[in-house]
Design a protein around this motif. Structure first.
Motif, PDB file in Angstrom:
ATOM      1  N   LEU A  33     -71.108 -77.566  80.078  1.00 42.87           N
ATOM      2  CA  LEU A  33     -70.365 -77.261  78.810  1.00 42.87           C
ATOM      3  C   LEU A  33     -71.541 -76.784  77.669  1.00 42.87           C
ATOM      4  O   LEU A  33     -70.832 -75.785  76.873  1.00 42.87           O
ATOM      5  CB  LEU A  33     -69.551 -78.339  78.326  1.00 42.87           C
ATOM      6  N   ALA A  34     -72.427 -77.380  77.750  1.00 41.35           N
ATOM      7  CA  ALA A  34     -73.543 -77.091  76.500  1.00 41.35           C
ATOM      8  C   ALA A  34     -73.767 -75.646  76.956  1.00 41.35           C
ATOM      9  O   ALA A  34     -73.930 -74.836  75.741  1.00 41.35           O
ATOM     10  CB  ALA A  34     -74.773 -77.944  76.916  1.00 41.35           C
ATOM     11  N   ALA A  35     -74.098 -74.986  78.150  1.00 39.69           N
ATOM     12  CA  ALA A  35     -74.490 -73.734  78.445  1.00 39.69           C
ATOM     13  C   ALA A  35     -73.262 -72.871  77.997  1.00 39.69           C
ATOM     14  O   ALA A  35     -73.514 -71.690  77.316  1.00 39.69           O
ATOM     15  CB  ALA A  35     -74.823 -73.529  79.931  1.00 39.69           C
ATOM     16  N   LEU A  36     -72.065 -73.115  78.364  1.00 35.63           N
ATOM     17  CA  LEU A  36     -70.944 -72.157  77.886  1.00 35.63           C
ATOM     18  C   LEU A  36     -70.787 -72.178  76.584  1.00 35.63           C
ATOM     19  O   LEU A  36     -70.484 -71.071  75.808  1.00 35.63           O
ATOM     20  CB  LEU A  36     -69.641 -72.864  78.715  1.00 35.63           C
ATOM     21  N   ALA A  37     -71.001 -73.165  75.826  1.00 36.46           N
ATOM     22  CA  ALA A  37     -70.800 -73.388  74.164  1.00 36.46           C
ATOM     23  C   ALA A  37     -71.791 -72.280  73.786  1.00 36.46           C
ATOM     24  O   ALA A  37     -71.642 -71.681  72.755  1.00 36.46           O
ATOM     25  CB  ALA A  37     -70.643 -74.775  73.602  1.00 36.46           C
ATOM     26  N   ALA A  38     -73.205 -72.602  74.168  1.00 32.17           N
ATOM     27  CA  ALA A  38     -74.020 -71.511  73.657  1.00 32.17           C
ATOM     28  C   ALA A  38     -73.928 -70.211  73.924  1.00 32.17           C
ATOM     29  O   ALA A  38     -74.232 -69.312  73.194  1.00 32.17           O
ATOM     30  CB  ALA A  38     -75.406 -72.237  74.292  1.00 32.17           C
ATOM     31  N   PHE A  39     -73.450 -69.878  75.116  1.00 34.45           N
ATOM     32  CA  PHE A  39     -73.023 -68.583  75.564  1.00 34.45           C
ATOM     33  C   PHE A  39     -72.001 -67.767  74.861  1.00 34.45           C
ATOM     34  O   PHE A  39     -72.189 -66.592  74.414  1.00 34.45           O
ATOM     35  CB  PHE A  39     -72.495 -68.476  76.959  1.00 34.45           C
ATOM     36  N   ALA A  40     -71.121 -68.613  74.071  1.00 37.62           N
ATOM     37  CA  ALA A  40     -70.100 -68.232  73.128  1.00 37.62           C
ATOM     38  C   ALA A  40     -70.627 -67.732  71.886  1.00 37.62           C
ATOM     39  O   ALA A  40     -70.229 -66.869  71.389  1.00 37.62           O
ATOM     40  CB  ALA A  40     -68.916 -69.177  73.078  1.00 37.62           C
ATOM     41  N   ILE A  41     -71.473 -68.668  71.461  1.00 34.30           N
ATOM     42  CA  ILE A  41     -72.563 -68.260  70.139  1.00 34.30           C
ATOM     43  C   ILE A  41     -73.226 -67.030  70.414  1.00 34.30           C
ATOM     44  O   ILE A  41     -73.193 -66.142  69.423  1.00 34.30           O
ATOM     45  CB  ILE A  41     -73.267 -69.548  69.595  1.00 34.30           C
ATOM     46  N   TRP A  42     -73.909 -67.198  71.482  1.00 31.38           N
ATOM     47  CA  TRP A  42     -74.959 -65.916  71.991  1.00 31.38           C
ATOM     48  C   TRP A  42     -74.082 -64.612  71.815  1.00 31.38           C
ATOM     49  O   TRP A  42     -74.343 -63.829  71.306  1.00 31.38           O
ATOM     50  CB  TRP A  42     -75.263 -66.276  73.218  1.00 31.38           C
ATOM     51  N   ARG A  43     -72.968 -64.718  72.641  1.00 27.13           N
ATOM     52  CA  ARG A  43     -72.416 -63.424  72.683  1.00 27.13           C
ATOM     53  C   ARG A  43     -71.640 -63.114  71.411  1.00 27.13           C
ATOM     54  O   ARG A  43     -71.563 -61.618  71.066  1.00 27.13           O
ATOM     55  CB  ARG A  43     -71.013 -63.909  73.877  1.00 27.13           C
ATOM     56  N   ARG A  44     -71.301 -63.881  70.416  1.00 25.18           N
ATOM     57  CA  ARG A  44     -70.770 -63.380  68.878  1.00 25.18           C
ATOM     58  C   ARG A  44     -72.039 -63.333  68.092  1.00 25.18           C
ATOM     59  O   ARG A  44     -71.791 -62.409  67.117  1.00 25.18           O
ATOM     60  CB  ARG A  44     -70.154 -64.591  68.401  1.00 25.18           C
ATOM     61  N   LYS A  45     -72.990 -63.819  68.162  1.00 26.95           N
ATOM     62  CA  LYS A  45     -73.969 -63.642  66.986  1.00 26.95           C
ATOM     63  C   LYS A  45     -75.176 -62.563  67.599  1.00 26.95           C
ATOM     64  O   LYS A  45     -75.612 -61.717  66.838  1.00 26.95           O
ATOM     65  CB  LYS A  45     -74.687 -64.914  67.110  1.00 26.95           C
ATOM     66  N   THR A  46     -75.643 -62.916  68.770  1.00 21.52           N
ATOM     67  CA  THR A  46     -76.847 -61.935  69.231  1.00 21.52           C
ATOM     68  C   THR A  46     -76.733 -61.624  70.795  1.00 21.52           C
ATOM     69  O   THR A  46     -77.586 -62.015  71.847  1.00 21.52           O
ATOM     70  CB  THR A  46     -78.232 -62.632  69.142  1.00 21.52           C
ATOM     71  N   PRO A  47     -75.782 -60.754  71.230  1.00 22.81           N
ATOM     72  CA  PRO A  47     -75.630 -60.313  72.441  1.00 22.81           C
ATOM     73  C   PRO A  47     -76.879 -59.346  73.164  1.00 22.81           C
ATOM     74  O   PRO A  47     -76.664 -59.352  74.312  1.00 22.81           O
ATOM     75  CB  PRO A  47     -74.328 -59.603  72.477  1.00 22.81           C
ATOM     76  N   ASP A  48     -77.751 -59.202  72.335  1.00 25.01           N
ATOM     77  CA  ASP A  48     -79.119 -58.308  72.827  1.00 25.01           C
ATOM     78  C   ASP A  48     -80.139 -59.257  72.949  1.00 25.01           C
ATOM     79  O   ASP A  48     -81.231 -58.820  73.312  1.00 25.01           O
ATOM     80  CB  ASP A  48     -79.321 -57.259  71.934  1.00 25.01           C
ATOM     81  N   ASP A  49     -80.027 -60.608  72.735  1.00 25.98           N
ATOM     82  CA  ASP A  49     -80.989 -61.512  72.716  1.00 25.98           C
ATOM     83  C   ASP A  49     -81.426 -62.247  74.491  1.00 25.98           C
ATOM     84  O   ASP A  49     -80.663 -63.071  74.395  1.00 25.98           O
ATOM     85  CB  ASP A  49     -80.898 -62.596  71.728  1.00 25.98           C
ATOM     86  N   PHE A  50     -81.914 -61.532  75.084  1.00 30.33           N
ATOM     87  CA  PHE A  50     -82.162 -61.903  76.509  1.00 30.33           C
ATOM     88  C   PHE A  50     -83.014 -62.949  76.739  1.00 30.33           C
ATOM     89  O   PHE A  50     -82.434 -63.637  77.784  1.00 30.33           O
ATOM     90  CB  PHE A  50     -82.533 -60.559  77.388  1.00 30.33           C
ATOM     91  N   PRO A  51     -84.039 -63.390  75.907  1.00 29.01           N
ATOM     92  CA  PRO A  51     -84.452 -64.601  76.285  1.00 29.01           C
ATOM     93  C   PRO A  51     -83.580 -65.776  75.939  1.00 29.01           C
ATOM     94  O   PRO A  51     -83.528 -66.862  76.718  1.00 29.01           O
ATOM     95  CB  PRO A  51     -85.736 -64.590  75.170  1.00 29.01           C
ATOM     96  N   ALA A  52     -82.674 -65.685  74.960  1.00 32.18           N
ATOM     97  CA  ALA A  52     -81.886 -66.865  74.620  1.00 32.18           C
ATOM     98  C   ALA A  52     -80.724 -66.958  76.067  1.00 32.18           C
ATOM     99  O   ALA A  52     -80.533 -67.904  76.447  1.00 32.18           O
ATOM    100  CB  ALA A  52     -80.879 -66.663  73.507  1.00 32.18           C
ATOM    101  N   LEU A  53     -80.432 -65.573  76.153  1.00 34.92           N
ATOM    102  CA  LEU A  53     -79.352 -65.812  77.606  1.00 34.92           C
ATOM    103  C   LEU A  53     -79.879 -66.312  78.712  1.00 34.92           C
ATOM    104  O   LEU A  53     -79.512 -66.901  79.496  1.00 34.92           O
ATOM    105  CB  LEU A  53     -79.021 -64.226  77.740  1.00 34.92           C
ATOM    106  N   LEU A  54     -81.289 -66.187  78.986  1.00 35.56           N
ATOM    107  CA  LEU A  54     -82.115 -66.699  79.948  1.00 35.56           C
ATOM    108  C   LEU A  54     -82.200 -68.312  80.204  1.00 35.56           C
ATOM    109  O   LEU A  54     -81.696 -68.976  80.991  1.00 35.56           O
ATOM    110  CB  LEU A  54     -83.533 -66.054  80.067  1.00 35.56           C
ATOM    111  N   LEU A  55     -82.412 -68.690  78.691  1.00 37.32           N
ATOM    112  CA  LEU A  55     -82.519 -70.115  78.631  1.00 37.32           C
ATOM    113  C   LEU A  55     -81.156 -70.711  78.752  1.00 37.32           C
ATOM    114  O   LEU A  55     -80.840 -71.859  79.203  1.00 37.32           O
ATOM    115  CB  LEU A  55     -82.930 -70.460  77.366  1.00 37.32           C
ATOM    116  N   ILE A  56     -80.047 -70.055  78.350  1.00 41.00           N
ATOM    117  CA  ILE A  56     -78.481 -70.465  78.602  1.00 41.00           C
ATOM    118  C   ILE A  56     -78.372 -70.869  80.038  1.00 41.00           C
ATOM    119  O   ILE A  56     -78.006 -71.664  80.479  1.00 41.00           O
ATOM    120  CB  ILE A  56     -77.581 -69.590  77.826  1.00 41.00           C
TER     121      ILE A  56
END
Length: 214
Positions: A33-56
């Motif tokens: 759930l934490a990963a999915l919630a963070a993914f939702a923020i990532w997709r809305r705020k910084t969808p080009d931030d691949f290091p954050a996506l890796l951490l998610i």
């Protein structure tokens, strides 16, 4: 020692069966759930931030790996549990140093290498107090140090890192108490480590994403 050897590391486990740790197993859903919630923020705020996506993705893998360990309880499942956690700690520290403290990549990498090398010595020093959770104390200290320094640059987000450190300290405490309290609490306290630690990971991911978005 074979990778298929059975382990019995936590209070809740009473036998070798798959569901011998139901609470410890099911509460790994908190990481997902934490990963999915963070993914939702990532997709809305910084969808080009691949290091954050890796951490998610690593947080999601943490939930899967921990579930495997608390069901199969073998040495190979232990590796599936601890490797994603170690990856998250070191990769997040690298990007926190770069983004939060604006260190050059070589400076951040040097600190991460020094942190990796110092971790066993710090863990040994605090082992009489933190017991089986001593390996997480260096990460706890890193959160507080980075959070304190980051607060000088961004008081709001830095405070959120420090708050995540407080929650992590409580989480580590419950992890440590699982064995000592086993005679009094049959289900143990390790499942609280999962729930609180998922909150910590989400909070850290959120700060990383918001820092980049800002």
């Amino acid at each position: 020692m074979a990778l298929t050897d059975q382990l019995n590391n936590y209070c809740e486990r009473l036998g070798p069966e798959f569901w011998s740790e139901p609470l410890n197993a099911i509460t790994n859903a908190a990481f997902l759930l934490a990963a999915l919630a963070a993914f939702a923020i990532w997709r809305r705020k910084t969808p080009d931030d691949f290091p954050a996506l890796l951490l998610i993705a690593i947080v999601f893998a943490t939930g899967v790996g921990s579930f495997l360990f608390h069901t199969f309880a073998t040495r190979w499942a232990l590796l599936a549990d601890v490797i994603p956690i170690a990856l998250f700690i070191h990769i997040y520290l690298f990007f926190a140093l770069k983004r939060f403290l604006q260190l050059p990549w070589w400076g951040a990498l040097g600190i991460v290498i020094a942190f990796f090398a110092a971790t066993p010595f710090i863990a040994d020093a605090v082992e009489p107090i933190a017991a089986s959770s001593s390996g997480y104390v260096p990460a706890l200290l890193a959160i507080f140090v980075v959070g304190a320094l980051y607060s000088r640059k961004n008081q709001k987000l830095g405070a959120q890192v420090l708050l995540a450190g407080v929650v992590f300290a409580v989480s580590v405490t419950f992890r440590t108490l699982d064995e000592p309290l086993c005679g009094h609490i049959e289900i143990g306290t390790h499942f609280l480590w999962h729930i609180l630690n998922s909150i910590v990971l989400f909070a850290l991911l959120r700060v990383l994403i918001l820092q980049r978005a800002g």
